[in-house]
Write a protein that holds these residues in place. Sequence first.
Motif, PDB file in Angstrom:
ATOM      1  N   PHE A 139     -29.806  -7.915  -4.609  1.00 58.96           N
ATOM      2  CA  PHE A 139     -31.080  -7.992  -3.838  1.00 58.96           C
ATOM      3  C   PHE A 139     -32.024  -6.765  -4.423  1.00 58.96           C
ATOM      4  O   PHE A 139     -33.248  -7.024  -4.583  1.00 58.96           O
ATOM      5  CB  PHE A 139     -31.046  -7.574  -2.324  1.00 58.96           C
ATOM      6  CG  PHE A 139     -30.267  -8.839  -1.661  1.00 58.96           C
ATOM      7  CD1 PHE A 139     -30.917 -10.270  -2.111  1.00 58.96           C
ATOM      8  CD2 PHE A 139     -29.577  -8.776  -0.495  1.00 58.96           C
ATOM      9  CE1 PHE A 139     -30.353 -11.273  -1.346  1.00 58.96           C
ATOM     10  CE2 PHE A 139     -29.334  -9.916   0.174  1.00 58.96           C
ATOM     11  CZ  PHE A 139     -29.490 -11.177  -0.243  1.00 58.96           C
ATOM     12  N   LYS A 140     -31.499  -5.386  -4.488  1.00 55.75           N
ATOM     13  CA  LYS A 140     -32.413  -4.336  -5.270  1.00 55.75           C
ATOM     14  C   LYS A 140     -32.901  -4.879  -6.668  1.00 55.75           C
ATOM     15  O   LYS A 140     -34.007  -4.610  -7.088  1.00 55.75           O
ATOM     16  CB  LYS A 140     -31.549  -3.391  -5.497  1.00 55.75           C
ATOM     17  CG  LYS A 140     -32.244  -2.015  -5.661  1.00 55.75           C
ATOM     18  CD  LYS A 140     -31.437  -0.810  -5.482  1.00 55.75           C
ATOM     19  CE  LYS A 140     -32.342   0.552  -5.523  1.00 55.75           C
ATOM     20  NZ  LYS A 140     -33.152   0.570  -6.534  1.00 55.75           N
ATOM     21  N   LEU A 141     -32.067  -5.552  -7.485  1.00 56.80           N
ATOM     22  CA  LEU A 141     -32.434  -5.819  -8.974  1.00 56.80           C
ATOM     23  C   LEU A 141     -33.525  -6.745  -8.607  1.00 56.80           C
ATOM     24  O   LEU A 141     -34.542  -6.858  -9.158  1.00 56.80           O
ATOM     25  CB  LEU A 141     -31.402  -6.450  -9.716  1.00 56.80           C
ATOM     26  CG  LEU A 141     -30.203  -5.684 -10.129  1.00 56.80           C
ATOM     27  CD1 LEU A 141     -29.051  -6.226 -10.774  1.00 56.80           C
ATOM     28  CD2 LEU A 141     -30.774  -4.755 -11.306  1.00 56.80           C
ATOM     29  N   ALA A 142     -33.470  -7.758  -7.710  1.00 59.93           N
ATOM     30  CA  ALA A 142     -34.469  -8.771  -7.501  1.00 59.93           C
ATOM     31  C   ALA A 142     -35.870  -8.238  -7.200  1.00 59.93           C
ATOM     32  O   ALA A 142     -36.965  -8.659  -7.196  1.00 59.93           O
ATOM     33  CB  ALA A 142     -34.134  -9.793  -6.493  1.00 59.93           C
ATOM     34  N   ALA A 143     -35.695  -7.199  -6.117  1.00 61.34           N
ATOM     35  CA  ALA A 143     -36.735  -6.591  -5.512  1.00 61.34           C
ATOM     36  C   ALA A 143     -37.496  -5.771  -6.779  1.00 61.34           C
ATOM     37  O   ALA A 143     -38.833  -5.611  -6.895  1.00 61.34           O
ATOM     38  CB  ALA A 143     -36.550  -5.489  -4.560  1.00 61.34           C
ATOM     39  N   GLU A 144     -36.847  -5.238  -7.713  1.00 57.49           N
ATOM     40  CA  GLU A 144     -37.412  -4.616  -8.921  1.00 57.49           C
ATOM     41  C   GLU A 144     -37.824  -5.286 -10.065  1.00 57.49           C
ATOM     42  O   GLU A 144     -38.352  -5.017 -11.095  1.00 57.49           O
ATOM     43  CB  GLU A 144     -36.286  -3.510  -9.425  1.00 57.49           C
ATOM     44  CG  GLU A 144     -35.935  -2.455  -8.409  1.00 57.49           C
ATOM     45  CD  GLU A 144     -34.872  -1.698  -8.944  1.00 57.49           C
ATOM     46  OE1 GLU A 144     -34.320  -1.953  -9.755  1.00 57.49           O
ATOM     47  OE2 GLU A 144     -34.724  -0.775  -8.186  1.00 57.49           O
ATOM     48  N   GLY A 145     -37.841  -6.849  -9.729  1.00 60.90           N
ATOM     49  CA  GLY A 145     -38.094  -7.736 -10.832  1.00 60.90           C
ATOM     50  C   GLY A 145     -36.981  -7.674 -11.775  1.00 60.90           C
ATOM     51  O   GLY A 145     -37.602  -8.513 -13.069  1.00 60.90           O
ATOM     52  N   LYS A 146     -36.065  -7.483 -11.843  1.00 61.20           N
ATOM     53  CA  LYS A 146     -35.049  -7.558 -12.676  1.00 61.20           C
ATOM     54  C   LYS A 146     -34.200  -8.607 -12.626  1.00 61.20           C
ATOM     55  O   LYS A 146     -33.849  -9.492 -11.658  1.00 61.20           O
ATOM     56  CB  LYS A 146     -34.203  -6.121 -12.852  1.00 61.20           C
ATOM     57  CG  LYS A 146     -34.995  -5.108 -13.320  1.00 61.20           C
ATOM     58  CD  LYS A 146     -34.057  -3.759 -12.986  1.00 61.20           C
ATOM     59  CE  LYS A 146     -35.133  -2.354 -13.291  1.00 61.20           C
ATOM     60  NZ  LYS A 146     -34.204  -1.227 -13.256  1.00 61.20           N
ATOM     61  N   GLU A 147     -33.306  -9.018 -13.673  1.00 58.56           N
ATOM     62  CA  GLU A 147     -32.513 -10.094 -13.674  1.00 58.56           C
ATOM     63  C   GLU A 147     -31.151  -9.899 -12.647  1.00 58.56           C
ATOM     64  O   GLU A 147     -30.674  -8.750 -13.055  1.00 58.56           O
ATOM     65  CB  GLU A 147     -32.200 -10.746 -14.815  1.00 58.56           C
ATOM     66  CG  GLU A 147     -31.342 -12.097 -14.851  1.00 58.56           C
ATOM     67  CD  GLU A 147     -31.553 -12.856 -16.077  1.00 58.56           C
ATOM     68  OE1 GLU A 147     -30.611 -13.888 -16.310  1.00 58.56           O
ATOM     69  OE2 GLU A 147     -32.110 -12.466 -16.749  1.00 58.56           O
ATOM     70  N   VAL A 148     -30.842 -10.767 -11.847  1.00 54.79           N
ATOM     71  CA  VAL A 148     -29.584 -10.463 -11.132  1.00 54.79           C
ATOM     72  C   VAL A 148     -28.213 -11.055 -11.945  1.00 54.79           C
ATOM     73  O   VAL A 148     -28.461 -11.862 -13.064  1.00 54.79           O
ATOM     74  CB  VAL A 148     -29.739 -11.228  -9.745  1.00 54.79           C
ATOM     75  CG1 VAL A 148     -30.585 -10.625  -8.935  1.00 54.79           C
ATOM     76  CG2 VAL A 148     -29.780 -12.561  -9.755  1.00 54.79           C
ATOM     77  N   TYR A 149     -27.115 -10.453 -11.706  1.00 50.95           N
ATOM     78  CA  TYR A 149     -25.776 -11.018 -12.315  1.00 50.95           C
ATOM     79  C   TYR A 149     -25.684 -12.295 -11.906  1.00 50.95           C
ATOM     80  O   TYR A 149     -25.771 -12.889 -10.854  1.00 50.95           O
ATOM     81  CB  TYR A 149     -24.566 -10.181 -11.866  1.00 50.95           C
ATOM     82  CG  TYR A 149     -24.701  -8.695 -12.222  1.00 50.95           C
ATOM     83  CD1 TYR A 149     -24.469  -8.616 -13.536  1.00 50.95           C
ATOM     84  CD2 TYR A 149     -25.079  -7.825 -11.270  1.00 50.95           C
ATOM     85  CE1 TYR A 149     -24.344  -7.114 -14.067  1.00 50.95           C
ATOM     86  CE2 TYR A 149     -25.107  -6.396 -11.959  1.00 50.95           C
ATOM     87  CZ  TYR A 149     -24.907  -5.950 -13.358  1.00 50.95           C
ATOM     88  OH  TYR A 149     -25.056  -5.005 -13.792  1.00 50.95           O
ATOM     89  N   ARG A 150     -25.372 -13.100 -13.048  1.00 55.85           N
ATOM     90  CA  ARG A 150     -25.050 -14.652 -12.780  1.00 55.85           C
ATOM     91  C   ARG A 150     -23.484 -15.060 -12.934  1.00 55.85           C
ATOM     92  O   ARG A 150     -22.557 -14.229 -13.670  1.00 55.85           O
ATOM     93  CB  ARG A 150     -25.774 -15.163 -13.745  1.00 55.85           C
ATOM     94  CG  ARG A 150     -27.462 -15.387 -13.311  1.00 55.85           C
ATOM     95  CD  ARG A 150     -28.288 -16.054 -14.315  1.00 55.85           C
ATOM     96  NE  ARG A 150     -29.429 -15.973 -14.002  1.00 55.85           N
ATOM     97  CZ  ARG A 150     -30.267 -16.638 -13.027  1.00 55.85           C
ATOM     98  NH1 ARG A 150     -29.593 -17.461 -12.310  1.00 55.85           N
ATOM     99  NH2 ARG A 150     -31.471 -16.303 -12.830  1.00 55.85           N
TER     100      ARG A 150
END
Length: 103
Positions: free
Chosen positions: A92-103
């Motif tokens: 969620f933190k990555l998404a909030a920072e506009g970064k790609e999340v792990y897939r």
Amino acid sequence: MNGGRNPDMRGRYEFPPRPTSKEDIYESACPPWLMACALVGKYDRWQVNTYRKLFNAIDDDLLFRDVMELTRIILDESRNIIAPPAFLAAQFKLAAEGKEVYR
């Protein structure tokens, strides 16, 4: 015990069952941060507040649920995630920072 500093919130909120499908995540009327707690099986005040703050930081219900769905799949397919609650918070933190999340 934790001395009441970080109480279990199941007496205060009604949490859904753990989501096991995409439909569980996208079609639930439950607040998404409570669904996130159910996904990782942790229901204390710290977890509820962390996921609620991250939901507000992301400010996009669909993106929050997308991250939850990707993480649900990762958790279902991997037994190597040591701390699912922390892993979901990091996603969620990555998404909030506009970064790609792990897939």
